[in-house]
Design a protein around this motif. Structure first.
Motif, mmCIF file in Angstrom:
data_model
loop_
_atom_site.group_PDB
_atom_site.id
_atom_site.type_symbol
_atom_site.label_atom_id
_atom_site.label_comp_id
_atom_site.label_asym_id
_atom_site.label_seq_id
_atom_site.Cartn_x
_atom_site.Cartn_y
_atom_site.Cartn_z
ATOM 1 N N GLN A 51 0.838 -1.200 0.000
ATOM 2 C CA GLN A 51 0.000 0.000 0.000
ATOM 3 C C GLN A 51 0.874 1.251 0.000
ATOM 4 O OE1 GLN A 51 -3.057 0.040 3.024
ATOM 5 N NE2 GLN A 51 -3.456 -2.154 2.779
ATOM 6 N N THR A 52 1.952 1.217 0.761
ATOM 7 C CA THR A 52 2.878 2.358 0.823
ATOM 8 C C THR A 52 3.506 2.609 -0.545
ATOM 9 O OG1 THR A 52 3.389 1.806 3.123
ATOM 10 C CG2 THR A 52 4.905 3.293 1.990
ATOM 11 N N LYS A 53 3.929 1.545 -1.209
ATOM 12 C CA LYS A 53 4.553 1.699 -2.529
ATOM 13 C C LYS A 53 3.536 2.159 -3.570
ATOM 14 C CE LYS A 53 8.165 -1.680 -1.536
ATOM 15 N NZ LYS A 53 8.769 -2.983 -1.870
ATOM 16 N N LEU A 54 2.306 1.667 -3.438
ATOM 17 C CA LEU A 54 1.272 2.089 -4.379
ATOM 18 C C LEU A 54 0.963 3.572 -4.201
ATOM 19 C CD1 LEU A 54 -0.818 1.363 -6.546
ATOM 20 C CD2 LEU A 54 -2.411 0.761 -4.706
ATOM 21 N N LEU A 55 0.932 4.038 -2.966
ATOM 22 C CA LEU A 55 0.679 5.457 -2.700
ATOM 23 C C LEU A 55 1.748 6.317 -3.367
ATOM 24 C CD1 LEU A 55 -0.832 7.740 -1.226
ATOM 25 C CD2 LEU A 55 0.623 7.292 0.758
ATOM 26 N N ARG A 56 2.997 5.936 -3.231
ATOM 27 C CA ARG A 56 4.082 6.701 -3.859
ATOM 28 C C ARG A 56 3.958 6.660 -5.386
ATOM 29 N NH1 ARG A 56 8.819 9.093 -3.259
ATOM 30 N NH2 ARG A 56 10.434 8.790 -4.828
ATOM 31 N N PHE A 57 3.592 5.517 -5.912
ATOM 32 C CA PHE A 57 3.423 5.373 -7.360
ATOM 33 C C PHE A 57 2.324 6.310 -7.867
ATOM 34 C CE2 PHE A 57 1.010 2.910 -10.683
ATOM 35 C CZ PHE A 57 1.835 3.265 -11.738
ATOM 36 N N ASP A 72 -16.344 -2.500 2.875
ATOM 37 C CA ASP A 72 -16.556 -1.095 3.198
ATOM 38 C C ASP A 72 -15.182 -0.479 3.412
ATOM 39 O OD1 ASP A 72 -17.050 1.383 4.216
ATOM 40 O OD2 ASP A 72 -18.224 0.722 5.930
ATOM 41 N N PRO A 73 -14.678 0.325 2.469
ATOM 42 C CA PRO A 73 -13.296 0.824 2.596
ATOM 43 C C PRO A 73 -13.090 1.707 3.821
ATOM 44 C CG PRO A 73 -14.445 1.910 0.780
ATOM 45 C CD PRO A 73 -15.324 0.802 1.228
ATOM 46 N N LEU A 74 -14.108 2.483 4.200
ATOM 47 C CA LEU A 74 -13.944 3.328 5.397
ATOM 48 C C LEU A 74 -13.766 2.477 6.650
ATOM 49 C CD1 LEU A 74 -16.298 6.450 5.223
ATOM 50 C CD2 LEU A 74 -13.833 6.380 5.584
ATOM 51 N N ARG A 75 -14.491 1.383 6.726
ATOM 52 C CA ARG A 75 -14.329 0.495 7.883
ATOM 53 C C ARG A 75 -12.940 -0.117 7.884
ATOM 54 N NH1 ARG A 75 -18.889 -3.897 8.661
ATOM 55 N NH2 ARG A 75 -20.058 -1.960 8.973
ATOM 56 N N GLU A 76 -12.434 -0.448 6.696
ATOM 57 C CA GLU A 76 -11.072 -0.983 6.607
ATOM 58 C C GLU A 76 -10.054 0.040 7.104
ATOM 59 O OE1 GLU A 76 -10.285 -4.273 5.457
ATOM 60 O OE2 GLU A 76 -12.438 -4.326 5.896
ATOM 61 N N VAL A 77 -10.288 1.312 6.780
ATOM 62 C CA VAL A 77 -9.402 2.384 7.258
ATOM 63 C C VAL A 77 -9.506 2.515 8.770
ATOM 64 C CG1 VAL A 77 -9.009 4.875 7.223
ATOM 65 C CG2 VAL A 77 -9.423 3.666 5.082
ATOM 66 N N GLU A 78 -10.742 2.548 9.279
ATOM 67 C CA GLU A 78 -10.952 2.731 10.719
ATOM 68 C C GLU A 78 -10.350 1.593 11.527
ATOM 69 O OE1 GLU A 78 -15.144 3.038 10.854
ATOM 70 O OE2 GLU A 78 -15.202 5.127 10.135
ATOM 71 N N GLU A 79 -10.347 0.393 10.973
ATOM 72 C CA GLU A 79 -9.808 -0.760 11.693
ATOM 73 C C GLU A 79 -8.339 -1.007 11.391
ATOM 74 O OE1 GLU A 79 -12.401 -4.054 11.025
ATOM 75 O OE2 GLU A 79 -14.151 -3.036 11.902
ATOM 76 N N GLY A 80 -7.700 -0.070 10.661
ATOM 77 C CA GLY A 80 -6.261 -0.097 10.474
ATOM 78 C C GLY A 80 -5.746 -1.049 9.419
ATOM 79 N N PHE A 110 -6.286 -0.596 6.092
ATOM 80 C CA PHE A 110 -6.055 0.131 4.843
ATOM 81 C C PHE A 110 -5.598 1.542 5.183
ATOM 82 C CE2 PHE A 110 -7.160 2.031 0.708
ATOM 83 C CZ PHE A 110 -6.689 1.043 -0.143
ATOM 84 N N ARG A 111 -4.527 1.966 4.528
ATOM 85 C CA ARG A 111 -3.945 3.285 4.824
ATOM 86 C C ARG A 111 -4.944 4.400 4.526
ATOM 87 N NH1 ARG A 111 1.988 3.992 4.834
ATOM 88 N NH2 ARG A 111 1.422 6.152 4.393
ATOM 89 N N GLU A 112 -5.079 5.317 5.460
ATOM 90 C CA GLU A 112 -6.027 6.415 5.281
ATOM 91 C C GLU A 112 -5.599 7.328 4.146
ATOM 92 O OE1 GLU A 112 -8.405 9.679 8.042
ATOM 93 O OE2 GLU A 112 -6.449 8.933 8.693
ATOM 94 N N ASP A 113 -4.278 7.635 4.068
ATOM 95 C CA ASP A 113 -3.820 8.530 3.001
ATOM 96 C C ASP A 113 -4.008 7.897 1.625
ATOM 97 O OD1 ASP A 113 -1.920 6.631 3.541
ATOM 98 O OD2 ASP A 113 -0.232 8.032 3.765
ATOM 99 N N LEU A 114 -3.838 6.582 1.529
ATOM 100 C CA LEU A 114 -4.061 5.906 0.251
ATOM 101 C C LEU A 114 -5.545 5.915 -0.099
ATOM 102 C CD1 LEU A 114 -3.094 4.240 -2.154
ATOM 103 C CD2 LEU A 114 -3.249 2.190 -0.721
ATOM 104 N N TYR A 115 -6.387 5.720 0.904
ATOM 105 C CA TYR A 115 -7.832 5.746 0.673
ATOM 106 C C TYR A 115 -8.255 7.081 0.067
ATOM 107 C CZ TYR A 115 -12.789 6.364 1.740
ATOM 108 O OH TYR A 115 -14.124 6.652 1.650
#
Length: 478
Positions: free
Chosen positions: A254-260, A288-296, A298-303
């Motif tokens: 996810q970190t590498k995808l965000l930079r890409f 639910d992507p927001l739930r994935e973010v809230e539960e850690g 999925f990266r919030e900045d990538l979302y």
């Protein structure tokens, strides 16, 4: 009032009158082109169709009615206003028969002319608006989608609007609703349609191979890397990269995808040189992507980087009678493939298809219709041919429950009433609409008024909430 850039073609063989009419129209429209003959008028029409044609019938080279007939025969999108000094009912009727908007008899005032032109412009505007609505609301097929329900018309309009942009699209929806079909529709509707469309399922590829799958690798970078390999990002250069089940992506990737996404550059596994590509990213998930973010997970900045243009695909149970359109199309396709004679569903079979809740959505419909065609033959599908659970008592009960809003996917909240361990007394039982209303309003309040988020938590579409609240308000129930 017509815009000042509205083109008007004035066909008048008397120069003095032409100047007077042009002066009359000057306040409302500066783009007035004047010609004196029918031939010149036809030449102007060949170069470009004006919005309004002011047409004198008595022309030196031909009768103005010939010009009108030519406009009618070619179905040119303009309003024709006939001008003549020899008005008669017969001439007016013939002009109207060939599509003339109005009929002015000389002499006429400036006000009469300008009001007639304004009214003609307004009629054209309304006609275009109606055509636009008919086009939008009448689409039953759209780049691989099949369905004419209001829910799908909204999806088609979002795709129309978003396709030309480079902005990232985030598609959500249950499994089987057609997220990859949606991604392909965006690509095919976009300026990148003739470039590659590369799809990757992030949940189907082992995590240790995913980085190589997206960014490629160099020979010898890991065991089994016997040659350089181009990744999906490089193959999609100039086109579209679709990342399905994006929430399955490992945190480090996810970190590498965000930079890409931020830089448009990447380094293949085992490589040292940055590569730059120009592509559009579309992603999708059935979570639910927001739930994935809230539960850690999925990266919030990538979302927020990905969630630029959200598209939610409604489940089949929220698409009105689309299921029948889809079933009929699959029946025709599979009957042709299998050499069977099926051409229709019986009314009872259609009722069963319409009321079943379809937890597997369109993918389940495909399997059901394929099962029917392979195992049976005839010209009409009957209820007895429907596979379980549609053709069983359990399926009938499930369909009945779905039809009354009591399934777990449809947002209904009355299903627990019938199966509660302690049945409530008649005095404590609320109408189903009231239970549903209370659940929706509580969800909206819990989400601080954010209806899309409330809809995601309830596992229904936001359009369903808006529609129900409008109905309740109209009935004085909200």
């Amino acid at each position: 009032m017509p815009p000042r850039s509205t083109p008007i073609l004035l066909v008048e063989d008397t120069p003095s009158l032409a100047r007077v009419y042009a002066e009359f129209l000057k306040k409302d429209c500066t783009a007035v082109t004047t010609v004196e003959t029918g031939a010149a008028a036809l030449e102007q029409l060949a170069d470009g169709v004006p919005r309004i044609v002011l047409l004198d019938l008595q022309l030196p080279d031909m009768h103005g009615m010939e010009v009108l007939k030519r406009i009618s025969a070619q179905a040119l999108p303009c309003a024709v206003i006939i001008i003549t000094a020899h008005g008669s009912v017969g001439v007016a009727v013939e002009a109207m028969r060939y599509g003339a908007y109005d009929f002015l008899v000389k002499p006429f005032s400036a006000e009469r002319l300008t009001v007639t032109v304004r009214n003609a412009m307004e009629r054209l505007r309304l006609a275009q608006l109606v055509d636009s609505f008919e086009k939008d609301l009448g689409r039953s097929r759209y780049h691989g989608f099949l369905g004419s329900s209001l829910a799908m018309q909204a999806v088609y309009r979002i795709i129309d609007s978003a396709a030309s942009s480079r902005a990232t699209v985030f598609i959500t929806g249950e499994s089987g609703t057609g997220k990859e079909v949606c991604a392909e529709a965006i690509h095919r509707q976009s300026p990148r349609a003739d470039r590659p469309f590369i799809a990757i399922n992030c949940g189907a590829i082992p995590k240790d191979l995913m980085e190589s799958e997206i960014f490629g690798h160099m020979k010898g970078s890991f065991t089994g890397a016997v040659a350089d390999r181009e990744g999906a990002a490089a193959r999609a250069n100039g086109g579209t990269l679709f990342l399905d089940e994006i929430c399955e992506l490992a945190p480090d990737l996810q970190t590498k995808l965000l930079r890409f996404i931020q830089t448009g550059t990447f380094t293949p596994v085992g490589g040292s040189r940055l590569e730059k590509v120009d592509l559009r990213i579309i992603c999708a998930t059935n979570r639910d992507p927001l739930r994935e973010v809230e539960e850690g997970r999925f990266r919030e900045d990538l979302y927020y980087r990905l969630h630029v243009i959200p598209i939610h695909l409604p489940p089949l149970r929220e698409r009105e009678d689309d299921v029948l359109e889809i079933c009929r199309q699959f029946l025709s396709d599979y009957a042709r493939e299998e050499g069977k004679g099926f051409v229709r569903f019986s009314p009872a079979a259609e009722q069963a298809l319409r009321t079943y809740h379809w937890p597997g959505n369109v993918r389940q419909v495909q399997n059901v219709v394929r099962n029917i065609v392979v195992l049976h033959d005839g010209d009409t599908v009957t209820p007895a041919m429907l596979p379980a659970p549609l053709g069983s008592p359990a399926g009938t009960a499930a369909a009945s429950s779905a039809g009354n809003g009591g399934n777990s996917h449809g947002g209904g909240h009355g299903g627990g009433l019938a199966s509660a361990a302690h049945a409530p007394s008649p005095k404590t039982v609320k109408p189903l609409w009231e239970v549903e209303r209370d659940a929706i309003e509580e969800a909206i309040a819990a989400c601080d008024g954010n209806i899309p988020r409330a809809a995601a938590l309830l596992e229904i579409s936001a359009s369903t909430i808006y529609r129900k609240r409008l109905a309740w308000q109209a009935e004085g129930k909200l």
